[in-house]
Scaffold this active site. Sequence first.
Site, mmCIF file in Angstrom:
data_model
loop_
_atom_site.group_PDB
_atom_site.id
_atom_site.type_symbol
_atom_site.label_atom_id
_atom_site.label_comp_id
_atom_site.label_asym_id
_atom_site.label_seq_id
_atom_site.Cartn_x
_atom_site.Cartn_y
_atom_site.Cartn_z
ATOM 1 N N ARG A 247 8.330 0.436 3.902
ATOM 2 C CA ARG A 247 9.196 0.335 5.086
ATOM 3 C C ARG A 247 8.446 0.555 6.391
ATOM 4 N NH1 ARG A 247 12.358 1.666 0.987
ATOM 5 N NH2 ARG A 247 10.528 2.870 0.465
ATOM 6 N N THR A 248 7.668 1.640 6.454
ATOM 7 C CA THR A 248 7.068 2.008 7.740
ATOM 8 C C THR A 248 6.051 0.954 8.181
ATOM 9 O OG1 THR A 248 7.396 4.314 7.116
ATOM 10 C CG2 THR A 248 5.936 3.896 8.979
ATOM 11 N N LYS B 156 -16.406 1.841 1.458
ATOM 12 C CA LYS B 156 -17.874 1.899 1.436
ATOM 13 C C LYS B 156 -18.387 3.177 2.071
ATOM 14 C CE LYS B 156 -18.161 -3.124 2.088
ATOM 15 N NZ LYS B 156 -18.589 -4.124 3.083
ATOM 16 N N ARG C 15 -1.263 6.184 9.498
ATOM 17 C CA ARG C 15 -0.687 7.015 8.418
ATOM 18 C C ARG C 15 -1.851 7.572 7.622
ATOM 19 N NH1 ARG C 15 4.187 5.939 4.276
ATOM 20 N NH2 ARG C 15 5.255 6.585 6.165
ATOM 21 N N HIS D 283 6.461 12.935 10.994
ATOM 22 C CA HIS D 283 6.723 11.504 10.886
ATOM 23 C C HIS D 283 7.717 11.195 12.012
ATOM 24 C CE1 HIS D 283 7.171 7.593 9.340
ATOM 25 N NE2 HIS D 283 7.533 7.840 8.093
HETATM 26 C C1 NCD Z 1 8.688 8.878 3.941
HETATM 27 C C2 NCD Z 1 7.221 9.199 4.154
HETATM 28 O O1 NCD Z 1 6.345 8.407 3.847
HETATM 29 O O2 NCD Z 1 6.990 10.292 4.626
HETATM 30 N N1 NCD Z 1 8.965 7.527 3.730
HETATM 31 C C3 NCD Z 1 9.024 6.644 4.755
HETATM 32 O O3 NCD Z 1 8.253 6.690 5.689
HETATM 33 N N2 NCD Z 1 10.026 5.751 4.722
HETATM 34 C C4 NCD Z 1 9.313 9.740 2.916
HETATM 35 C C5 NCD Z 1 8.729 9.770 1.540
HETATM 36 O O4 NCD Z 1 7.732 9.132 1.220
HETATM 37 O O5 NCD Z 1 9.313 10.492 0.734
#
Ligand code: NCD
Length: 314
Positions: A59-60, A87, A109, A137
């Site tokens: 999703r993100t 590498k 991320r 987040h």
């Molecule tokens: C969350 C994350 O990655 O922190 N998911 C997301 O971004 N939609 C929550 C999760 O992974 O549980």
Amino acid sequence: MNGSRLHHLLSITDLDRTQAEQILETARAFLAVTRRPVRKVPTLRGKTIVNLFYEASTRTRTSFELAGKRLSADVINVSTQASSTKKGETLRDTVATLDAMHADVIVVRHAASGAPHFVARHARGAVVNAGDGMHEHPTQALLDAFTIQQHKGTDLSRLRIAICGDILHSRVARSNALLLRMLGAEVCFAGPRTMLPLDEAALGGTCYDRIETAIEGCDVVMMLRIQRERLGTALFPTTREYAREFGLNAARLAKAKPDAIVMHPGPMNRGVEISEEVADGAHSVVLNQVESGVAIRMAVLYMCASEPGTPLAS
Ligand code: NCD
């Protein structure tokens, strides 16, 4: 809204209430764009956005990519599985490389808490935290607040929100606790004792070790996945026992207000923290959260990367 700028978005604590409300208001305008037959505006034409994801994401990552594209930016996705990280390249060298290519925004991320702060120290462009370890987040919290507003109105001050599950390891819980309280909501938490912080004052809400107590009379129930990738040792006996004690099913949901909404950031583990019937039931707004995610990320990218005075959309 025009002219309010963000340098980076690393944490909800980077925002004051006015800025948070501006992002939510801007996202309302962009939500309308994402619902048009032609879902594209020229707002970030000529800008470059790099998605740098060192952890799995559906999703993100997709919504940051769509958000950038709907604003007409050039969007590059760096998959660390297929990059020079494999590498042995350091994060600092990867950032220097992207910086030399004039990335206007780097969306990061990373499994390490604080990695986006490190990137921000070494990049000239804006940095947006798309989830760092157990820390934060922020765009998830913004899209969650936005989704709540869509269902409950813009004033969150009379709402009671229960966040349930693996609170201790969840960056989503931490960012939501900060933002929802800033917007005036009452937030409480529930999970096994081993998955609740020792210092409950740090979250600013009461922690319960029974999900029923937290849910009682709630307007919003937010369920979280067990962060298995962040657990050092087993913190609960078996998945079946976890589901029995802490899973959201219809009987437990009946303790919330009749018009309560059920949220989950995804990915859902059906049959563990949430039952099939609740995940797909009338109270679930999980897919609304996904739609909100694109609008919120458009708003954040606009505030980080647009030239001063650029109109939202045309
Ligand atoms: C969350 C994350 O990655 O922190 N998911 C997301 O971004 N939609 C929550 C999760 O992974 O549980």
